[in-house]
Design an enzyme around this catalytic site. Structure first.
Site, short mmCIF file in Angstrom:
data_model
loop_
_atom_site.label_atom_id
_atom_site.label_comp_id
_atom_site.label_asym_id
_atom_site.label_seq_id
_atom_site.Cartn_x
_atom_site.Cartn_y
_atom_site.Cartn_z
N ASP A 1 -7.91 -5.32 -0.16
CA ASP A 1 -8.44 -5.94 -1.37
C ASP A 1 -8.11 -7.42 -1.46
O ASP A 1 -8.78 -8.17 -2.17
CB ASP A 1 -7.93 -5.21 -2.62
CG ASP A 1 -8.65 -3.89 -2.78
OD1 ASP A 1 -9.82 -3.84 -2.40
OD2 ASP A 1 -8.03 -2.93 -3.25
N HIS B 1 0.84 -1.18 0.00
CA HIS B 1 0.00 0.00 0.00
C HIS B 1 0.88 1.24 0.00
O HIS B 1 1.93 1.24 0.64
CB HIS B 1 -0.92 0.02 1.23
CG HIS B 1 -2.08 0.94 1.06
ND1 HIS B 1 -2.00 2.29 1.31
CD2 HIS B 1 -3.34 0.71 0.59
CE1 HIS B 1 -3.16 2.83 1.02
NE2 HIS B 1 -3.99 1.90 0.59
#
Ligand code: CMC
Length: 426
Positions: free
Chosen positions: A365, A308
């Site tokens: 996700d 991320h």
């Protein structure tokens, strides 16, 4: 805000006294707006990793500490106590609703769940095998040709009605995109159901049979939607702000956000992640080989659902959803080889030096894709689900932008690296 400044002397010997700004939380920010005037220099920051593009009071993230706050409330507490519509109210208006405000907001959203009948025809015009995200981008943009009565962006009431319409219609449109791709009938919304229950009915019910929402699916989806509702200035939200900064109408601005979300480095990661897991299962490739490929700089392959830009400790959303994912898989069973692989990959990467050093953890996700699969949500709908959840975040930022007295059209600079000025050959 403070009266402190940072003095910057550039390579050409010019100095600029730049104001230092502070928010409620987060690092101090050097206001570089005077830099060009004082020194003749621009700043260079591809990917905007060290640039604050706006002031915002909606969401705060501390990526090093794994903190995510919506309007000051920790995501863990909202995930435990809130409904998705309460979170929508919080993001849009700044406060959690009291009982009466909650009921009123619910009623307003319910009033807007249906779409103009011609939108159904519009969706039916797409090719039978169109990707639901392709249909969603087009249909959200097309809403501006249906709801002319709320397009005056200088009118706060119009902005609010457009926001309510977008939140209310998103499940209806999302489900129609899916139904069209499967040749299934379009259901009308049932306003006796909750927001999330209604979505599951729109997706999975058929007119010939009674439909009972599955409480396990509703609980999981409600949580996923809360976790995805906003994430400050991510690529799609920044896209909405940039599109909206020119004065584009709310439907066009949100369509731009949907387009940006679609990419596999952003909202497309959940679909890309399950695609990747399927491909590994089908090829029979080992975990070791998969991880080796992800580390190989000569191989473009990356582990989808890992890493991320902001979270360098852990993604707090992933922590919440990880538990639900493990519980759900134990409860539902289902696609065992793929789920087993996901578990093994999670364990192997968490113990691998490459991933530890670079602070690459499974992100939200990774788990949401697996949960959607366990709930039998088709893969090409994963990013649509993300878009549906994030609509409230996008529209809240769009509204905030229009209330910001410092708001200007977004217009970045560049370093020009093309040919030097030259004459046309004659
Ligand atoms: N697999 C293997 N290596 C990776 C990965 C990955 N998924 N992600 C980053 N790296 C490596 C990268 O090669 C680089 O290594 P080195 O320092 O040796 O060159 C280092 O980690 C830093 O990577 P980066 O590309 O500079 O990091 P970034 O902040 O620009 O990118 C990211 C963040 C999320 C785009 C990236 O981690 C990625 O592509 N992840 C896979 C896609 C994904 O899951 N995206 C969803 C993000 S969460 C939901 C959302 O916000 O939409």
């Amino acid at each position: 805000m403070t009266d402190r400044t940072s003095s910057i002397t550039t390579h050409n010997g010019k100095t600029s006294e730049l104001p230092v700004l502070s928010g409620t939380h987060g690092p101090d920010v050097i206001d570089v707006r005077g830099l060009y005037k004082d020194t003749g220099n621009f700043t260079y920051d591809p990917g905007y990793a060290t640039t604050a593009s706006c002031k915002s009071a909606i969401t705060f993230i501390d990526g090093d500490e794994g903190v995510l706050l919506y309007r000051g409330y920790p995501i863990e507490q909202l995930a435990e106590h809130s409904t998705y519509l309460e979170v929508c109210h919080l993001l849009m208006y700044g406060e959690l609703p009291n009982k009466q405000e909650g009921q009123e907001f619910n009623e307003i959203i319910k009033q807007h769940t249906m779409v103009h009948e011609n939108i159904r025809d519009f969706i039916n015009g797409f090719r039978y095998d169109a990707h639901p995200m392709a249909m969603l981008v087009g249909t959200i943009g097309a809403l501006s040709s249906f709801y002319h009565d709320s397009l005056d962006i200088t009118n706060p009431k119009h902005r609010e009605i457009s926001a309510q319409r977008l939140i209310a219609k998103m499940p209806t449109i999302a489900s129609y995109c899916y139904n069209h791709s499967r040749g299934l009938p379009f259901m009308y919304p049932d306003n006796n159901l909750s927001y999330v229950e209604n979505f599951t009915r729109l997706m999975f019910a058929v007119p010939a049979e009674e439909f009972e929402p599955n409480p396990v699916a509703v609980k999981a989806l409600e949580l996923i939607m809360i976790l995805h509702a906003d994430h400050e200035q991510n690529a799609s939200t920044s896209t909405v702000r940039l599109a909206g900064s020119s004065g584009a109408n709310p439907f066009a601005s949100i369509a731009a956000g949907v387009a940006s979300l679609w990419g596999p480095a952003h909202g497309g990661a959940n679909e890309a992640c399950v695609n990747m897991l399927d491909a590994i299962v089908n090829s029979g490739e080992t975990i070791e080989k998969t991880i080796a490929r992800a580390k190989d700089k000569n191989d473009p392959f990356r582990l989808m659902g890992f890493g991320h830009r902001v979270y360098k400790n852990f993604d707090p959303r992933a922590k919440i959803i990880q538990k639900m994912c493990h519980d759900l898989l134990s409860e539902l069973g289902g696609d065992t080889p793929m789920f087993n692989l996901a578990r093994e990959l999670e364990e192997a990467t968490l113990a691998d030096e490459y991933f530890i050093e670079r602070k690459l953890y499974p992100n939200v996700d990774f788990y949401s894709g697996i949960i959607f699969r366990a709930l039998d949500i088709p893969m090409n709908m994963f990013t649509v689900m993300f878009a549906m959840s994030r609509t409230v975040g996008w529209i809240s930022h769009w509204m905030e932008m229009h209330e910001d007295p410092e708001g200007r059209i977004g217009r970045p600079r560049q370093i020009y690296t093309g040919a030097a000025k030259r004459d046309y050959p004659t």
